[in-house]
Design an enzyme around this catalytic site. Structure first.
Site, PDB file in Angstrom:
ATOM      1  N   ASP A  31       0.852  -1.178   0.000  1.00 36.71           N
ATOM      2  CA  ASP A  31       0.000   0.000   0.000  1.00 36.71           C
ATOM      3  C   ASP A  31       0.894   1.237   0.000  1.00 36.71           C
ATOM      4  OD1 ASP A  31       0.817  -0.200   2.660  1.00 36.71           O
ATOM      5  OD2 ASP A  31      -1.123   0.342   3.491  1.00 36.71           O
ATOM      6  N   TYR A  89       2.959   4.738   0.785  1.00 34.94           N
ATOM      7  CA  TYR A  89       3.617   5.287   1.978  1.00 34.94           C
ATOM      8  C   TYR A  89       2.611   6.147   2.740  1.00 34.94           C
ATOM      9  CZ  TYR A  89       8.001   4.012  -0.392  1.00 34.94           C
ATOM     10  OH  TYR A  89       9.019   3.335  -1.024  1.00 34.94           O
ATOM     11  N   PHE A 105       6.492   2.230  -4.421  1.00 36.67           N
ATOM     12  CA  PHE A 105       7.871   2.377  -3.951  1.00 36.67           C
ATOM     13  C   PHE A 105       8.454   3.772  -4.167  1.00 36.67           C
ATOM     14  CE2 PHE A 105       7.594  -2.259  -4.496  1.00 36.67           C
ATOM     15  CZ  PHE A 105       7.981  -2.664  -3.214  1.00 36.67           C
ATOM     16  N   HIS A 117      10.221  -9.079   0.433  1.00 35.01           N
ATOM     17  CA  HIS A 117       9.986  -7.643   0.294  1.00 35.01           C
ATOM     18  C   HIS A 117      11.281  -6.887   0.613  1.00 35.01           C
ATOM     19  CE1 HIS A 117       8.236  -3.667   1.095  1.00 35.01           C
ATOM     20  NE2 HIS A 117       7.210  -4.076   0.363  1.00 35.01           N
TER      21      HIS A 117
END
Length: 250
Positions: free
Chosen positions: A75, A77, A88, A199
């Site tokens: 999801d 930031y 990202f 991740h």
């Protein structure tokens, strides 16, 4: 531009064009879509700061017909000024969060490239990298606050649209949320390639069984695309100083 969502979510759907629009319109017309829009607009009306200001920006930057690589995030930031609307990435001038720092470490290690000048991944998005979170909004300081509210049905449909396309695509699936989509990609039998790793967050990037640091996904995807006749260039504009570990200058 506002740093958080201020317009009704319907306005974001109205702005979608091209090959994505049939997917987003079908979702918007569904019961799940109307519930999601009501939920997000309700949270904004209640005073919550919802990020990003343009939840569907990834679709505007990367038309369906241009997708060559898919990178799935979780999801957006949840800090003020961080979320750009594609996974990202953060805007120029914003300190890269830990996951993005690790992404750049692997970018340097795998490709032998200098650290990038900007923390924004917009050049990748414009070059055919769909930077898609599985949930497209979040509230300030509340990670995963909009998970399981309906976004996942839309993002799964967007992934299906890519899978059904005519050209092979490289899917880079980092972390459990992204890897859960691997089966729907591989089941299609359309010649797409899937790579999986942990991740890039500090909690997982170096841990077994599939550490992100050292995964080599950038070069692997480039080789795969080259073999299909679709040369791909991962290079970002280098920083104007001597090359080094990206984390050393943060």
């Amino acid at each position: 531009m506002a740093q958080h969502l201020v317009s009704p979510l319907d306005a974001a759907f109205d702005a979608v064009t091209g090959g994505w629009r049939p997917v987003t319109e079908a979702f918007r017309a569904s019961d799940a879509g109307r519930r999601l829009i009501g939920f997000v607009d309700g949270r904004v009306a209640a005073g919550a700061k919802v990020f990003p200001p343009e939840p569907l920006r990834a679709l505007a930057l990367t038309p369906l017909e241009s997708v060559r690589v898919v990178i799935l995030g979780q999801d957006p930031y949840h800090g003020v000024g961080q979320a750009e609307g594609f996974a990202f990435s953060v805007p120029l001038g914003v300190k890269p969060p830990p996951s993005l720092r690790n992404l750049f470490k692997e970018y340097q290690r795998d490709l032998g490239l200098p650290p990038p000048a900007s923390p924004s991944l917009r050049p990748w998005a414009q070059r055919g990298v769909l930077l898609l979170n599985t949930t497209l909004t979040v509230e300030e300081g509340r990670p995963a606050s909009h998970a399981k509210q309906g976004w996942e049905a839309l993002t799964d449909a967007l992934i299906d649209a890519v899978v059904d396309g005519a050209k092979p695509v490289a899917f880079l699936l980092w972390g459990a949320h992204a890897q859960a989509r691997a089966a729907r990609v591989l089941a299609a039998g359309r010649g797409h390639a899937v790579w999986r790793a942990n991740h890039p967050s500090p909690l997982a990037a170096l841990r077994p069984p599939a550490p992100f640091i050292g995964c080599g996904h950038f070069s692997a995807a480039a080789r795969f695309l080259a073999d299909t006749g679709e040369a791909f260039d991962w290079r970002l504009e280098p920083a104007a100083h001597s090359p080094g570990d990206f984390s050393s200058r943060l």
